[in-house]
Design a protein around this motif. Sequence first.
Motif, PDB file in Angstrom:
ATOM      1  N   TYR A  73       0.836  -1.199   0.000  1.00  0.00           N
ATOM      2  CA  TYR A  73       0.000   0.000   0.000  1.00  0.00           C
ATOM      3  C   TYR A  73       0.871   1.248   0.000  1.00  0.00           C
ATOM      4  CZ  TYR A  73       0.160  -2.010   4.727  1.00  0.00           C
ATOM      5  OH  TYR A  73       0.521  -2.666   5.872  1.00  0.00           O
ATOM      6  N   ARG A  76       0.852   7.011   3.440  1.00  0.00           N
ATOM      7  CA  ARG A  76      -0.177   8.031   3.689  1.00  0.00           C
ATOM      8  C   ARG A  76       0.489   9.409   3.635  1.00  0.00           C
ATOM      9  NH1 ARG A  76      -2.222   6.424   9.298  1.00  0.00           N
ATOM     10  NH2 ARG A  76      -3.698   8.109   8.953  1.00  0.00           N
ATOM     11  N   SER A  78       0.632  11.875   5.647  1.00  0.00           N
ATOM     12  CA  SER A  78       1.363  12.254   6.861  1.00  0.00           C
ATOM     13  C   SER A  78       2.708  11.535   6.935  1.00  0.00           C
ATOM     14  CB  SER A  78       0.526  11.941   8.095  1.00  0.00           C
ATOM     15  OG  SER A  78       0.235  10.560   8.138  1.00  0.00           O
ATOM     16  N   ALA A  79       2.719  10.247   6.563  1.00  0.00           N
ATOM     17  CA  ALA A  79       3.962   9.477   6.601  1.00  0.00           C
ATOM     18  C   ALA A  79       4.936   9.969   5.536  1.00  0.00           C
ATOM     19  CB  ALA A  79       3.663   7.994   6.415  1.00  0.00           C
ATOM     20  N   ALA A  80       4.390  10.288   4.352  1.00  0.00           N
ATOM     21  CA  ALA A  80       5.241  10.796   3.273  1.00  0.00           C
ATOM     22  C   ALA A  80       5.875  12.127   3.690  1.00  0.00           C
ATOM     23  CB  ALA A  80       4.429  10.966   1.997  1.00  0.00           C
ATOM     24  N   SER A  82       6.500  13.180   6.691  1.00  0.00           N
ATOM     25  CA  SER A  82       7.519  12.921   7.705  1.00  0.00           C
ATOM     26  C   SER A  82       8.804  12.415   7.071  1.00  0.00           C
ATOM     27  CB  SER A  82       7.023  11.883   8.709  1.00  0.00           C
ATOM     28  OG  SER A  82       5.859  12.329   9.318  1.00  0.00           O
ATOM     29  N   TRP A  83       8.651  11.540   6.077  1.00  0.00           N
ATOM     30  CA  TRP A  83       9.828  11.003   5.404  1.00  0.00           C
ATOM     31  C   TRP A  83      10.584  12.105   4.647  1.00  0.00           C
ATOM     32  CZ3 TRP A  83      11.874  10.530   0.550  1.00  0.00           C
ATOM     33  CH2 TRP A  83      12.967   9.643   0.449  1.00  0.00           C
ATOM     34  N   ARG A  86      12.373  14.421   7.069  1.00  0.00           N
ATOM     35  CA  ARG A  86      13.592  13.796   7.596  1.00  0.00           C
ATOM     36  C   ARG A  86      14.708  13.821   6.553  1.00  0.00           C
ATOM     37  NH1 ARG A  86      15.786  11.045  11.541  1.00  0.00           N
ATOM     38  NH2 ARG A  86      14.038  11.679  12.835  1.00  0.00           N
ATOM     39  N   ALA A 110      -6.985   6.199   4.115  1.00  0.00           N
ATOM     40  CA  ALA A 110      -7.306   5.464   5.339  1.00  0.00           C
ATOM     41  C   ALA A 110      -8.264   6.254   6.227  1.00  0.00           C
ATOM     42  CB  ALA A 110      -6.025   5.131   6.097  1.00  0.00           C
TER      43      ALA A 110
ATOM     44  N   HIS B 105      10.348   2.421  12.111  1.00  0.00           N
ATOM     45  CA  HIS B 105       9.277   2.922  11.248  1.00  0.00           C
ATOM     46  C   HIS B 105       8.691   4.207  11.830  1.00  0.00           C
ATOM     47  CE1 HIS B 105       6.183   2.277   8.099  1.00  0.00           C
ATOM     48  NE2 HIS B 105       5.477   3.037   8.904  1.00  0.00           N
ATOM     49  N   LEU B 107      10.161   6.355  13.709  1.00  0.00           N
ATOM     50  CA  LEU B 107      11.136   7.436  13.547  1.00  0.00           C
ATOM     51  C   LEU B 107      11.107   7.983  12.126  1.00  0.00           C
ATOM     52  CD1 LEU B 107      13.589   9.009  14.754  1.00  0.00           C
ATOM     53  CD2 LEU B 107      15.026   7.204  13.842  1.00  0.00           C
ATOM     54  N   GLN B 108      11.032   7.069  11.156  1.00  0.00           N
ATOM     55  CA  GLN B 108      11.134   7.493   9.766  1.00  0.00           C
ATOM     56  C   GLN B 108       9.834   8.089   9.214  1.00  0.00           C
ATOM     57  OE1 GLN B 108      12.766   4.428   7.221  1.00  0.00           O
ATOM     58  NE2 GLN B 108      14.005   5.981   6.241  1.00  0.00           N
ATOM     59  N   TYR B 109       8.691   7.533   9.598  1.00  0.00           N
ATOM     60  CA  TYR B 109       7.432   7.959   8.985  1.00  0.00           C
ATOM     61  C   TYR B 109       6.464   8.609   9.968  1.00  0.00           C
ATOM     62  CZ  TYR B 109       9.183   5.001   5.258  1.00  0.00           C
ATOM     63  OH  TYR B 109       9.953   4.446   4.271  1.00  0.00           O
ATOM     64  N   ASN B 110       6.843   8.687  11.243  1.00  0.00           N
ATOM     65  CA  ASN B 110       5.993   9.310  12.251  1.00  0.00           C
ATOM     66  C   ASN B 110       4.591   8.705  12.298  1.00  0.00           C
ATOM     67  OD1 ASN B 110       5.500  11.096  14.316  1.00  0.00           O
ATOM     68  ND2 ASN B 110       4.808  12.723  12.969  1.00  0.00           N
ATOM     69  N   GLU B 111       4.487   7.403  12.129  1.00  0.00           N
ATOM     70  CA  GLU B 111       3.213   6.699  12.276  1.00  0.00           C
ATOM     71  C   GLU B 111       3.506   5.298  12.799  1.00  0.00           C
ATOM     72  OE1 GLU B 111       1.369   5.968   8.418  1.00  0.00           O
ATOM     73  OE2 GLU B 111       2.858   4.458   7.959  1.00  0.00           O
ATOM     74  N   PRO B 114       2.321  -0.296   9.967  1.00  0.00           N
ATOM     75  CA  PRO B 114       1.177  -1.124   9.592  1.00  0.00           C
ATOM     76  C   PRO B 114       1.442  -2.588   9.975  1.00  0.00           C
ATOM     77  CG  PRO B 114       1.769   0.332   7.785  1.00  0.00           C
ATOM     78  CD  PRO B 114       2.858   0.442   8.819  1.00  0.00           C
ATOM     79  N   ASP B 148      -4.277  -1.022  12.281  1.00  0.00           N
ATOM     80  CA  ASP B 148      -3.741   0.141  11.564  1.00  0.00           C
ATOM     81  C   ASP B 148      -4.849   0.761  10.722  1.00  0.00           C
ATOM     82  OD1 ASP B 148      -3.709  -0.874   8.814  1.00  0.00           O
ATOM     83  OD2 ASP B 148      -2.075  -2.175   9.453  1.00  0.00           O
ATOM     84  N   PRO B 149      -4.687   2.025  10.324  1.00  0.00           N
ATOM     85  CA  PRO B 149      -5.777   2.703   9.617  1.00  0.00           C
ATOM     86  C   PRO B 149      -6.053   2.126   8.228  1.00  0.00           C
ATOM     87  CG  PRO B 149      -4.205   4.286  10.482  1.00  0.00           C
ATOM     88  CD  PRO B 149      -3.580   2.940  10.608  1.00  0.00           C
TER      89      PRO B 149
END
Lengths: 194, 263
Positions: A73, A76, A78-80, A82-83, A86, A110, B105, B107-111, B114, B148-149
């Motif tokens: 998948y 999301r 928010s995750a993108a 954050s990446w 960083r 989601a 995970h 740390l890298q993606y702040n979530e 999954p 997970d969402p």
Amino acid sequence: METSFALTGKGYVIVAADTTAARSIVKMKVDEDKIKELSSHLLMAYSGEPGDTVQFAEYVERNIRLYQIRNLYPLRPSAAASWVRRSLAESLRSRNSYTVSLLLGGYDLATHTPNLYWIDYLGTSVEVPFAAHGYGSYFALSLLDRYHDPEASLEEGLATLKRCIDEVSKRLVVSPGKYKVKIVDKDGVREVEL
Amino acid sequence: MARRYDSRTTIFSPEGRLYQIEYAMEAISHAGTVLGVLAKDGVVLAAEKRVTGKLLDLSGAKEGGYGGSGEKMFLLNSNVIGGVAGITSDANSLVNYARTVAQQHLLQYNEDIPVELLAQRLCDMKQGYTQYGGLRPFGVSLLYAGYDPHYQFQLYHSDPSGNYSGWKATCIGANNGTAQSLLKQEYKDDISVKDAIGLVLRVMSKTMDSTTLGSEKLEFAVLTYDEAAKAPKAKIYKPSEIDALLKSEGLAKKDEDTEMKST
């Protein structure tokens, strides 16, 4: 001068960026696309140091694609964000850092919400209802503060964007002529003509 | 040259089988049972403890910690509970790895990671140990109860070969065949957590060797969603909570003295 805007509305994010590629005082090109489609529901407008911008945007694009292929998948928004943040923060602390400013707009499948992130080369990332980068931001942010409505329909959102673009054209000494406008909502990304 | 023999530990037999993996699976089918049921509003896990005894010091499990006795139930991340069956020391190493992966995970993606991705990462490692010379596979099967969402509540199972699969209800360890056929009969789609707890305890009491359930032989965990905090809520029961739960479900050990009196 380079300018990009983005705003959220009811179930969508609009991202707009000017289309000029300039070097020094010379306009080299007036149909440059500075908004990358990172995935089916993710857009990224980039501006900043020429060269850095395209290099970094492609780096992000390919890494996000790789994540999607590996993990079934997509990331999301928010995750993108954050990446990407960083990556920029790590780049800033290296010998040669990327000098790019980004607007990351996406629709989270989601949670069924539109998300917009304002990111700069220092590794700042903020989730915002509307955002702008470049000289245009000095005019557009006050306008957006007055007219932005998170529950606005797509037509109203585009009208607010039009206000920003018109204001920048009217007041900025070296205003860009043309803009590319892209939208992301539950159906994915698409380009629109203003 | 020890390498000449060691590197042959995980190569195919002439019949096309990998004996080390089959032996690892065999080891797991003698381990304490772990049972998982996916409900519409949560996931329930229960496990049979094998290392028991009057002299075993369980004070650590009674106080402190996040619940459980540290034998079979582990909090892998704030959104995933793992239940393990097999060699406990191997399991500890995998749990440690899972927690590291989950935090990387974050740390890298702040979530939160999954659930399927976490299962995948552990399976990548397990598979590696079936292929490279001089290594033996992990003698561990895991159940992952997570949220997970992307897909809400999920239940996964992974085995020593590195295979993993998603389930509505499943069981690993001793008597897993009996438990699975019981679950197949009794499982209903859109079962609630409350009913799933009852189902898990009933199946558990039928598959375990001992006649009565009690906190000294049972570990129990439930993953639900906390609407107020907008986050998954993992609860691994403490021994006293397990006894209270068994009592409320009417499965508690009866006091022998009272039984004597009633007859």
